[in-house]
Design a protein around this motif. Sequence first.
Motif, PDB file in Angstrom:
ATOM      1  N   ASP A  47       0.821  -1.212   0.000  1.00 50.35           N
ATOM      2  CA  ASP A  47       0.000   0.000   0.000  1.00 50.35           C
ATOM      3  C   ASP A  47       0.858   1.267   0.000  1.00 50.35           C
ATOM      4  O   ASP A  47       0.411   2.321  -0.462  1.00 50.35           O
ATOM      5  N   ALA A  48       2.078   1.155   0.525  1.00 52.83           N
ATOM      6  CA  ALA A  48       2.998   2.290   0.535  1.00 52.83           C
ATOM      7  C   ALA A  48       3.890   2.316  -0.708  1.00 52.83           C
ATOM      8  O   ALA A  48       4.813   3.132  -0.793  1.00 52.83           O
ATOM      9  N   HIS A  49       3.619   1.412  -1.645  1.00 52.04           N
ATOM     10  CA  HIS A  49       4.375   1.289  -2.903  1.00 52.04           C
ATOM     11  C   HIS A  49       5.814   0.842  -2.680  1.00 52.04           C
ATOM     12  O   HIS A  49       6.677   1.060  -3.541  1.00 52.04           O
ATOM     13  N   ASP A  50       6.081   0.190  -1.541  1.00 48.07           N
ATOM     14  CA  ASP A  50       7.384  -0.427  -1.292  1.00 48.07           C
ATOM     15  C   ASP A  50       7.332  -1.868  -1.817  1.00 48.07           C
ATOM     16  O   ASP A  50       7.291  -2.843  -1.053  1.00 48.07           O
ATOM     17  N   HIS A  51       7.295  -1.992  -3.142  1.00 46.39           N
ATOM     18  CA  HIS A  51       6.979  -3.281  -3.748  1.00 46.39           C
ATOM     19  C   HIS A  51       8.080  -4.319  -3.543  1.00 46.39           C
ATOM     20  O   HIS A  51       7.778  -5.519  -3.428  1.00 46.39           O
ATOM     21  N   ALA A  52       9.309  -3.893  -3.494  1.00 45.28           N
ATOM     22  CA  ALA A  52      10.392  -4.851  -3.278  1.00 45.28           C
ATOM     23  C   ALA A  52      10.282  -5.476  -1.885  1.00 45.28           C
ATOM     24  O   ALA A  52      10.437  -6.694  -1.725  1.00 45.28           O
ATOM     25  N   LEU A  53       9.997  -4.643  -0.871  1.00 48.53           N
ATOM     26  CA  LEU A  53       9.824  -5.172   0.480  1.00 48.53           C
ATOM     27  C   LEU A  53       8.570  -6.029   0.569  1.00 48.53           C
ATOM     28  O   LEU A  53       8.555  -7.059   1.255  1.00 48.53           O
ATOM     29  N   ALA A  54       7.518  -5.612  -0.107  1.00 51.41           N
ATOM     30  CA  ALA A  54       6.289  -6.405  -0.118  1.00 51.41           C
ATOM     31  C   ALA A  54       6.554  -7.793  -0.696  1.00 51.41           C
ATOM     32  O   ALA A  54       6.104  -8.803  -0.151  1.00 51.41           O
ATOM     33  N   LEU A  55       7.300  -7.837  -1.788  1.00 52.72           N
ATOM     34  CA  LEU A  55       7.585  -9.124  -2.421  1.00 52.72           C
ATOM     35  C   LEU A  55       8.350 -10.051  -1.483  1.00 52.72           C
ATOM     36  O   LEU A  55       8.052 -11.252  -1.408  1.00 52.72           O
ATOM     37  N   GLU A  56       9.307  -9.514  -0.749  1.00 53.28           N
ATOM     38  CA  GLU A  56      10.059 -10.343   0.191  1.00 53.28           C
ATOM     39  C   GLU A  56       9.128 -10.976   1.227  1.00 53.28           C
ATOM     40  O   GLU A  56       9.262 -12.157   1.563  1.00 53.28           O
ATOM     41  N   ASP A  57       8.185 -10.196   1.724  1.00 46.11           N
ATOM     42  CA  ASP A  57       7.278 -10.734   2.743  1.00 46.11           C
ATOM     43  C   ASP A  57       6.240 -11.686   2.145  1.00 46.11           C
ATOM     44  O   ASP A  57       5.848 -12.656   2.799  1.00 46.11           O
ATOM     45  N   TYR A  58       5.786 -11.432   0.916  1.00 41.54           N
ATOM     46  CA  TYR A  58       4.898 -12.409   0.282  1.00 41.54           C
ATOM     47  C   TYR A  58       5.633 -13.736   0.085  1.00 41.54           C
ATOM     48  O   TYR A  58       5.054 -14.812   0.281  1.00 41.54           O
ATOM     49  N   ASP A  59       6.904 -13.656  -0.310  1.00 37.53           N
ATOM     50  CA  ASP A  59       7.707 -14.882  -0.432  1.00 37.53           C
ATOM     51  C   ASP A  59       7.744 -15.638   0.900  1.00 37.53           C
ATOM     52  O   ASP A  59       7.561 -16.862   0.946  1.00 37.53           O
ATOM     53  N   ARG A  60       7.985 -14.908   1.977  1.00 41.61           N
ATOM     54  CA  ARG A  60       8.078 -15.545   3.300  1.00 41.61           C
ATOM     55  C   ARG A  60       6.731 -16.121   3.733  1.00 41.61           C
ATOM     56  O   ARG A  60       6.672 -17.189   4.342  1.00 41.61           O
ATOM     57  N   SER A  61       5.676 -15.402   3.432  1.00 40.69           N
ATOM     58  CA  SER A  61       4.345 -15.891   3.786  1.00 40.69           C
ATOM     59  C   SER A  61       4.032 -17.196   3.084  1.00 40.69           C
ATOM     60  O   SER A  61       3.533 -18.152   3.695  1.00 40.69           O
ATOM     61  N   ILE A  62       4.344 -17.264   1.795  1.00 41.46           N
ATOM     62  CA  ILE A  62       4.074 -18.473   1.020  1.00 41.46           C
ATOM     63  C   ILE A  62       4.979 -19.617   1.455  1.00 41.46           C
ATOM     64  O   ILE A  62       4.555 -20.780   1.505  1.00 41.46           O
ATOM     65  N   LYS A  63       6.222 -19.298   1.790  1.00 39.10           N
ATOM     66  CA  LYS A  63       7.128 -20.346   2.274  1.00 39.10           C
ATOM     67  C   LYS A  63       6.592 -20.961   3.566  1.00 39.10           C
ATOM     68  O   LYS A  63       6.679 -22.180   3.787  1.00 39.10           O
ATOM     69  N   ALA A  64       6.011 -20.128   4.430  1.00 34.85           N
ATOM     70  CA  ALA A  64       5.469 -20.623   5.699  1.00 34.85           C
ATOM     71  C   ALA A  64       4.147 -21.352   5.518  1.00 34.85           C
ATOM     72  O   ALA A  64       3.831 -22.275   6.266  1.00 34.85           O
ATOM     73  N   ASN A  65       3.364 -20.947   4.511  1.00 30.80           N
ATOM     74  CA  ASN A  65       2.050 -21.570   4.290  1.00 30.80           C
ATOM     75  C   ASN A  65       1.662 -21.368   2.831  1.00 30.80           C
ATOM     76  O   ASN A  65       1.250 -20.277   2.439  1.00 30.80           O
ATOM     77  N   ALA A  66       1.775 -22.435   2.058  1.00 30.11           N
ATOM     78  CA  ALA A  66       1.502 -22.344   0.617  1.00 30.11           C
ATOM     79  C   ALA A  66       0.071 -22.724   0.271  1.00 30.11           C
ATOM     80  O   ALA A  66      -0.222 -23.059  -0.877  1.00 30.11           O
TER      81      ALA A  66
END
Length: 262
Positions: free
Chosen positions: A129-148
Amino acid sequence: MPITHARSGSTPATPLYYNNRGNSLIDKNDYERAIADYDQAIKLDPKFALAYFNRGTAYRNHGEDERGLADFDLSIKFDPTYGPAYGNRARLYRDRGDRVRALADFAKSLQLSPNNDRDFYARANMYFDAHDHALALEDYDRSIKANASYPGAFNSRCMTRAILGRLQEALADCDQSLKMAPNDPYTLDSRALTYLKLGNLDAAIADYDAALSTKPAYDSSLYGRGLAKRKKGDNEGAERDIAAAKAINAGIVDEFAHYGVE
């Protein structure tokens, strides 16, 4: 008292009994009786951190944010090692617009509970939402790694990858999300944006059409379809869709500018 999970053999008139019964009542949407049980658990043990956490969560879910915040503060005071209490307090700070405190609490939650996919996902959405897309992508990666198993995380990563220009990876994520949640209009919209950026206008329009068939007033799909139609030379159809999108969301042009599409 440190936070514990339910134990077999709990007997009536103990704090744990009332806490666990409150949880079962919450599961049945019996909010008032659940709150009464959490109150009783806390009356019997004023330092019962888990009961404060559960009551705070119940308050938050019913729009009583101030009470929820007070209970999360107490839960953390009596057991500062329980990550979810920081995560739920972070959500309240986020909803109040206190970005600094929200991010600090998410960081603490994830330090204590590094496999909490929901907190990674929630923090990713804040970055997005803050347009920090690179940081968002890192956390989406982590979220999916924890629960796919959550299709929304694949959709959100699809959208983020599309914005960052990682278009083939974005398509793979959207396809995965649609396998798990067929015909979801939000994922169809994300995939349509990806096709639009790839220049596959017919596929983009088909996905926008499908999204709008279930969500007719979806501003993003109306505007995206308008752009695709304009690129195909259908100026009349384009202006109709773009005008409809702007009537719903006056900021839609700026949103698409952040996506790298104009």
